[in-house]
Motif scaffolding. Structure first.
Motif, PDB file in Angstrom:
ATOM      1  N   ASP B  89      54.646  20.741  74.157  1.00 40.83           N
ATOM      2  CA  ASP B  89      55.423  20.761  72.909  1.00 40.83           C
ATOM      3  C   ASP B  89      56.555  19.739  72.931  1.00 40.83           C
ATOM      4  O   ASP B  89      56.779  19.028  71.943  1.00 40.83           O
ATOM      5  CB  ASP B  89      56.033  22.158  72.672  1.00 40.83           C
ATOM      6  CG  ASP B  89      54.986  23.212  72.291  1.00 40.83           C
ATOM      7  OD1 ASP B  89      53.796  22.861  72.177  1.00 40.83           O
ATOM      8  OD2 ASP B  89      55.378  24.387  72.124  1.00 40.83           O
ATOM      9  N   LEU B  90      57.295  19.662  74.024  1.00 37.60           N
ATOM     10  CA  LEU B  90      58.506  18.830  74.031  1.00 37.60           C
ATOM     11  C   LEU B  90      58.193  17.343  74.026  1.00 37.60           C
ATOM     12  O   LEU B  90      58.864  16.574  73.335  1.00 37.60           O
ATOM     13  CB  LEU B  90      59.412  19.197  75.215  1.00 37.60           C
ATOM     14  CG  LEU B  90      59.890  20.664  75.281  1.00 37.60           C
ATOM     15  CD1 LEU B  90      60.946  20.835  76.364  1.00 37.60           C
ATOM     16  CD2 LEU B  90      60.427  21.159  73.948  1.00 37.60           C
ATOM     17  N   THR B  91      57.162  16.934  74.777  1.00 37.38           N
ATOM     18  CA  THR B  91      56.813  15.501  74.779  1.00 37.38           C
ATOM     19  C   THR B  91      56.355  15.070  73.380  1.00 37.38           C
ATOM     20  O   THR B  91      56.693  13.975  72.924  1.00 37.38           O
ATOM     21  CB  THR B  91      55.692  15.185  75.794  1.00 37.38           C
ATOM     22  OG1 THR B  91      54.629  16.142  75.645  1.00 37.38           O
ATOM     23  CG2 THR B  91      56.205  15.243  77.226  1.00 37.38           C
ATOM     24  N   ILE B  92      55.621  15.949  72.725  1.00 37.05           N
ATOM     25  CA  ILE B  92      55.131  15.592  71.380  1.00 37.05           C
ATOM     26  C   ILE B  92      56.292  15.577  70.372  1.00 37.05           C
ATOM     27  O   ILE B  92      56.390  14.688  69.521  1.00 37.05           O
ATOM     28  CB  ILE B  92      53.984  16.536  70.941  1.00 37.05           C
ATOM     29  CG1 ILE B  92      52.806  16.436  71.942  1.00 37.05           C
ATOM     30  CG2 ILE B  92      53.501  16.207  69.529  1.00 37.05           C
ATOM     31  CD1 ILE B  92      51.650  17.397  71.693  1.00 37.05           C
ATOM     32  N   MET B  93      57.222  16.540  70.506  1.00 36.56           N
ATOM     33  CA  MET B  93      58.410  16.527  69.633  1.00 36.56           C
ATOM     34  C   MET B  93      59.227  15.255  69.859  1.00 36.56           C
ATOM     35  O   MET B  93      59.713  14.636  68.891  1.00 36.56           O
ATOM     36  CB  MET B  93      59.273  17.768  69.878  1.00 36.56           C
ATOM     37  CG  MET B  93      58.661  19.047  69.302  1.00 36.56           C
ATOM     38  SD  MET B  93      59.631  20.536  69.699  1.00 36.56           S
ATOM     39  CE  MET B  93      60.785  20.593  68.311  1.00 36.56           C
ATOM     40  N   ASP B  94      59.380  14.860  71.116  1.00 37.32           N
ATOM     41  CA  ASP B  94      60.116  13.633  71.431  1.00 37.32           C
ATOM     42  C   ASP B  94      59.476  12.421  70.751  1.00 37.32           C
ATOM     43  O   ASP B  94      60.174  11.592  70.149  1.00 37.32           O
ATOM     44  CB  ASP B  94      60.141  13.407  72.955  1.00 37.32           C
ATOM     45  CG  ASP B  94      61.128  14.343  73.659  1.00 37.32           C
ATOM     46  OD1 ASP B  94      62.111  14.761  73.000  1.00 37.32           O
ATOM     47  OD2 ASP B  94      60.919  14.657  74.850  1.00 37.32           O
ATOM     48  N   ALA B  95      58.162  12.340  70.857  1.00 39.71           N
ATOM     49  CA  ALA B  95      57.453  11.197  70.259  1.00 39.71           C
ATOM     50  C   ALA B  95      57.603  11.200  68.741  1.00 39.71           C
ATOM     51  O   ALA B  95      57.809  10.146  68.114  1.00 39.71           O
ATOM     52  CB  ALA B  95      55.984  11.223  70.663  1.00 39.71           C
TER      53      ALA B  95
END
Lengths: 431, 431
Positions: B89-95
């Motif tokens: 979730d967090l890597t995708i939110m960051d992107a």
């Protein structure tokens, strides 16, 4: 004064060996032989200084008749006590025949390689004759009858508790209490508690076979095969209490059906706790009892081996098992024209066994009779040419030895009979 | 007219993708991206010709922000639907933040490496604050609130069924049926039967965590932690029948406690069959759920991996699962000064789901809301800057879409309330 060669050094063997060493008058010299000589040496080291029995040790592969012959010829024992694996009964009997030595064991022969076509053919013929789908029986060893007779040698088959003591109880009942025995119910109750949610006393594979194999009983001159766990009974065991038990096949009902004249019915019951059965069922459901390899992360692995690794080592259960076993036979029949019923049984305490021989009651109740069987033979009390089950011999000296060596028995007149009913429909009771 | 980038191609993702393709008016173009591009291509091949949605596929490692950014910048989607793993979730939110794209997911962030000291410290602090021994929560994703607000972007968290639809039901109940909601009971019932003695719908590890984790509920302004399976209730579910269910922790009760004003109590219940629980317990007892390696025949092996290999592949359950799910919420509260109670739920048939999208109801009930969540965002119906749980948005268009896209709901007034009691002592009922 005697020399006994003991083959095997596992749980039961160690009890038998310790019991021989408590009985040095009879067993002046013993040799312990097994595939792993260090196990024999370790036990010897524990016992030396505490017994006047002279102990020797040797390495032997009990599958190899030549090795066995060499060892027997070198040690020149009066008898061989086989407490190795049931797969090795025939090789050891063969070696005894060649070397001219008497033979005693505790469990009937089983073929290790059940896929061997030669074995398969005999097995399937035998199943067909008896109308059974699966069977393990005495016929392999009974086939040695003539050979032992001709050689003037004695072979005593199945001198454990059940088979073994249960056969001696039967002979004793027939000799002293009955003119004719009509029914025998063998009741094997283990009221022990090891405190684990689940553990097996033996190899889980053998435990599984007990639970998942078809049962059988003898009635009115023929065998009846039952589904696994099809018949259940509750019984209130002396010093143990109320337990559930299930009708199983067990090897001694075969020989008793043959050797007790006029017998009408023989059944064998063993107690299993609900939790034990539930765990077995769940493990079977998911495939954890499978004995064929599967691939896991690119490695070939046999599920039941994983289970064995995870479960507590059966040897570790000894110190922590509390409670008692109660194993015996309920007989009905006639004496002087009158119907009567008696129950002969032994109660054995797990903790007391452990204190005495560092094994709990499961090994103890098998190991003590193994020693007594050997004692009967080397003392010449049970000495006649041929292959015999225990009910064919004079029970009196054996019964006396049971009392002396830790397995005292009781006789109860008019015991509560076993009321056995269908697991699936408790309203159906067996006649 | 919209372009949606969908990350993930597992069971839930495939349902969401098929549902997007049934809704080509909204989803004119989609890109399916996952670590294994061939899965995306296979699904594309199945769907092409049956939909006017233009499908592209790509390979992406969702753990890698750079790869994600590159893909997003190349495809230029209106939004990203994350149906990959909750670890990502967090890597995708960051992107999404860097690329200026809206974000929708179905399950709250979980840390894959729970031994990472940095994660551990935050986690333990959070547990302490809440008075819990173990906890998975929204705080990681809520921490992105300001970033999304500043970027003028929308992030919609947890658009599955539970969490997801249950939050929309709550918002809908509050908007149309209550002035104030006092209690919410979320009831998740799976009445499906796959015909195996034991199988798991997901990874057995995740199933185990559900059963063996502590539960929790919100009451009078604070959290109460419960022992695993401490509270049980029976409930008679519409179109399914009477089932046992247990109080668990579940992520949406956290956000609902924060977002529903004046709420006094929130509980979450899930049904488990007795046979399922018994198998789980037995497997746990013997150590088959262990995730640490053991040595078997000289090979290092993880017990739960052996179990996974033995159990039916969760994907194979779809075609053989029959029966229905019934998931919903019972609300109590006041309207115009009067106490009232309603039950909003959906009933979903495993076989009908399978016929429609080749997945049973478990994946269906999560995949359909994932598509609807994306639809709300790309249609601009749910478009405000920040990070939001579903109960914070207008429920009406979502509720309309549920009826249209295969998850119709019913409202029952005055439902039977949940009577919840202690597993260990059924005489103790929760107030």
């Amino acid at each position: 004064m005697s020399r006994l060669l003991i083959i095997g050094c596992g749980g039961v063997a160690q009890v038998a060996i310790r019991k021989c060493c408590q009985n040095s008058e009879v067993f002046t010299e013993i040799m312990i032989a097994s595939r792993t000589k260090s196990k024999c040496d370790d036990l010897k080291a524990k016992l030396e200084g505490k017994t006047s029995t002279k102990i020797e040790t040797a390495k032997v592969d009990a599958d190899n008749v030549e090795e066995l012959k060499e060892l027997i010829n070198a040690y020149k024992p009066d008898a061989v006590l086989n407490v190795a694996l049931p797969y090795q009964d025939l090789t050891i009997m063969d070696a005894c025949l060649v070397c001219g030595v008497d033979y005693i064991d505790t469990a009937n022969y089983e073929c290790e390689d059940t896929e061997d076509p030669k074995w398969r053919a005999i097995y399937e013929k035998r199943c067909k004759e008896l109308g059974f789908t699966a069977y393990f029986d005495y016929s392999w060893q009974w086939a040695y009858q003539e050979k032992f007779k001709e050689a003037g040698l004695t072979a005593i088959l199945g001198s454990g508790f059940d088979p073994g003591v249960t056969s001696v109880y039967s002979a004793y009942a027939l000799k002293h209490y009955f003119d004719e025995i009509h029914t025998i119910d063998i009741l094997d109750c283990n009221g022990g508690d090891h405190g684990y949610p689940f553990a097996t006393n033996f190899n889980p594979e053998i435990n599984l076979r007990e639970v998942s194999a078809n049962g059988s009983y003898w009635t009115d001159g023929h065998w009846v095969e039952t589904k696994p766990m099809e018949w259940r009974a509750q019984y209130n065991f002396d010093q143990v209490g109320e337990k559930d038990m299930y009708l199983l096949h067990h090897e001694e009902i075969e020989s008793l059906a043959k050797n007790i004249p006029g017998i009408k019915r023989i059944r064998f019951f063993m107690t299993f706790g609900q939790s034990y059965l539930t765990h077995m069922k769940c493990l079977e459901d998911v495939g954890m009892l499978r004995t064929d390899p599967i691939m896991v992360d690119g490695k070939e692995i046999v599920p039941i081996q994983v289970l064995k690794e995870l479960l507590p080592d059966p040897a570790s259960l000894g110190p922590r098992t509390v409670g008692k076993t109660n194993i015996g036979c309920i007989f009905t029949g006639v004496k002087d024209g009158k119907e009567k019923s008696i129950y002969i049984y032994n109660v054995c305490d797990h903790q007391e066994c452990y204190k005495e021989v560092e094994s709990q009651a499961i090994s103890y109740t098998t190991g003590v009779p193994a020693m007594i069987g050997a004692m009967m033979v080397v003392k010449g009390l049970w000495k006649k040419p041929g292959v015999f089950n225990l009910e064919e011999m004079d029970p009196d000296p054996y019964m006396e030895a049971l009392n002396k060596f830790g397995l005292p028995w009781q006789v109860v007149e008019n015991p509560v009979p076993v009321d056995c009913y269908k697991t699936e429909d408790e309203s159906v009771h067996m006649d």
